[in-house]
Design a protein around this motif. Structure first.
Motif, short mmCIF file in Angstrom:
data_model
loop_
_atom_site.label_atom_id
_atom_site.label_comp_id
_atom_site.label_asym_id
_atom_site.label_seq_id
_atom_site.Cartn_x
_atom_site.Cartn_y
_atom_site.Cartn_z
N ALA A 149 2.24 -5.21 -10.07
CA ALA A 149 1.97 -3.55 -9.69
C ALA A 149 0.25 -3.48 -10.13
O ALA A 149 -0.65 -3.08 -8.80
CB ALA A 149 3.13 -3.19 -9.59
N GLY A 206 -1.16 -3.63 -6.74
CA GLY A 206 -0.91 -2.79 -6.26
C GLY A 206 -1.81 -1.81 -5.16
O GLY A 206 -1.38 -1.36 -4.20
N ASP A 228 2.90 -4.17 -1.61
CA ASP A 228 2.85 -2.35 -1.63
C ASP A 228 5.12 -3.04 -1.42
O ASP A 228 5.67 -1.63 -1.77
CB ASP A 228 2.85 -1.29 -0.51
CG ASP A 228 1.68 -0.44 -0.33
OD1 ASP A 228 0.85 -0.77 -1.90
OD2 ASP A 228 1.28 -0.39 0.92
N ASP A 254 2.04 1.24 -9.29
CA ASP A 254 1.50 1.37 -7.79
C ASP A 254 3.04 2.67 -7.12
O ASP A 254 3.86 2.01 -6.88
CB ASP A 254 2.69 -0.29 -7.37
CG ASP A 254 1.66 -0.52 -5.47
OD1 ASP A 254 1.38 1.27 -4.61
OD2 ASP A 254 2.46 -1.19 -5.03
N ALA A 273 5.47 2.13 -4.11
CA ALA A 273 5.71 0.88 -4.10
C ALA A 273 6.81 1.44 -3.06
O ALA A 273 7.45 1.77 -3.54
CB ALA A 273 5.94 0.50 -5.58
#
Length: 342
Positions: free
Chosen positions: A152, A156, A160, A199, A202
């Motif tokens: 990530a 990132g 996502d 992130d 996410a």
């Protein structure tokens, strides 16, 4: 309120399952997402553009990768669901080989294709001693968490959507052991926490739950497995429930039932969320489709059932129409699988 989205695909790519003919289909369709005022979902993941496709992009060189993604983009797909195997990316503890992942992520980003990154498998150093199945959960969930965070942190800005593991409700994807929703919940929690720390935007998907009518201990049907996750309070650690409602030999309008393997099964699995008071959670069909074999096929019968090529095309379009019309909780739908040369 659920958005009304008109989605016109001038060339919808419909593809046979891996192991079938690999025939490339082109079909025209217009799918319109309708309002369900009685059961709207606030989650943007329930209002996602539906069209996606499963891919294995690591098989291509640079030229082949560009050609494959150009075909996918031209066909109108938005999502590409791609495995990123931990076992291959971190073959030795702390030593990462990002070369293949870098190529895939960059090539998708330049075409505005949204990746669903499937993070699964475990390298030998992280698995219990003596295990050879890469789909064995690690001894320490923290090791998986470290990998997920590193992934990530690196991607990132362009990725996502993260799916944590795949098919843990089947023994062969859980180290050939008895399946264990509580143990998977611990892996999911660690992965989600670490990804979200790297992130902040996410979106976490559960592992894609495989279709099965079995009741354990080696293989466990999706609804009971999901109930186990919810009982373990894992719902704080995912945003989307990922399922695989393959149609097998039944049409797209087949009724939902726990004892039947069909596309309508998605609604039966979703009932587990309703029963647990989590009807607000969206569901994504991360794999779905119908298996078409050649008319003169003389090999072994497919475990995925069999339909004609015409039925495959019609059922796939009808499935998306059904979801758009009747299932306001369904988001992305990824057909299986992009193999134009198979």
């Amino acid at each position: 309120m659920r958005n009304v989205i008109g989605l016109a695909l001038t060339s919808l790519l419909l593809l046979a399952l891996v192991g079938a003919t690999g025939l490339l289909w082109m079909c025209r369709a217009q799918i319109v997402r309708t309002i369900d005022a009685a059961h709207p979902l606030a989650s943007p993941q329930a209002n996602a553009i539906p069209w996606g496709v499963n891919v294995e992009l690591d098989q291509y060189d640079d030229e082949g990768l560009a050609r494959a993604l150009d075909q996918i983009a031209a066909a109108g797909f938005h999502w590409v669901r791609q495995p990123f195997p931990w076992a291959e990316i971190e073959p030795r503890s702390g030593e990462f080989d990002w070369q293949t992942a870098d190529r895939i992520v960059a090539a998708c980003a330049v075409r505005d294709l949204s990746l669903i990154a499937v993070l699964d498998t475990a390298p030998a150093w992280a698995r219990p001693t003596g295990t050879s199945n890469a789909h064995t959960p690690p001894r320490e969930v923290a090791d998986f968490g470290d990998f997920a965070r590193a992934f990530a942190a690196r991607y990132g800005d362009r990725v996502d959507y993260y799916q944590i593991w795949d098919e843990p409700n089947l023994s062969d994807h859980w180290g050939d052991a008895y399946v264990d929703p509580v143990a998977y919940a611990r892996l999911l929690r660690e992965g989600a926490l670490q990804i979200r720390s790297a992130d902040s935007s996410a979106v976490i998907l559960t592992a894609g739950l495989a279709p099965t009518v079995e009741n354990g201990p080696l293989n466990l049907n999706e609804a009971d497995y999901l109930r186990g996750l919810l009982a373990a309070r894992a719902d704080d650690f995912f945003d989307v429930v990922a399922i695989k409602p393959y149609g097998f030999s039944q049409p797209a309008d087949a009724s939902p039932a726990g004892e039947a393997l069909n596309f309508g099964r998605a609604a039966w699995v979703r009932q587990a969320l309703v029963d647990a008071g989590r009807a607000d959670l969206p569901v994504w069909a991360v794999e779905f489709g119908w298996n078409a074999l050649p008319a003169d096929w003389s090999g072994q019968p497919s475990i995925w059932g069999r339909v004609s090529e015409e039925e495959q095309a019609a059922y796939t379009v009808a499935a998306v129409e059904r979801a758009q019309r009747d299932w306001p909780w369904m988001g992305a739908m990824c057909v299986s699988t992009f193999q134009p040369d198979a």
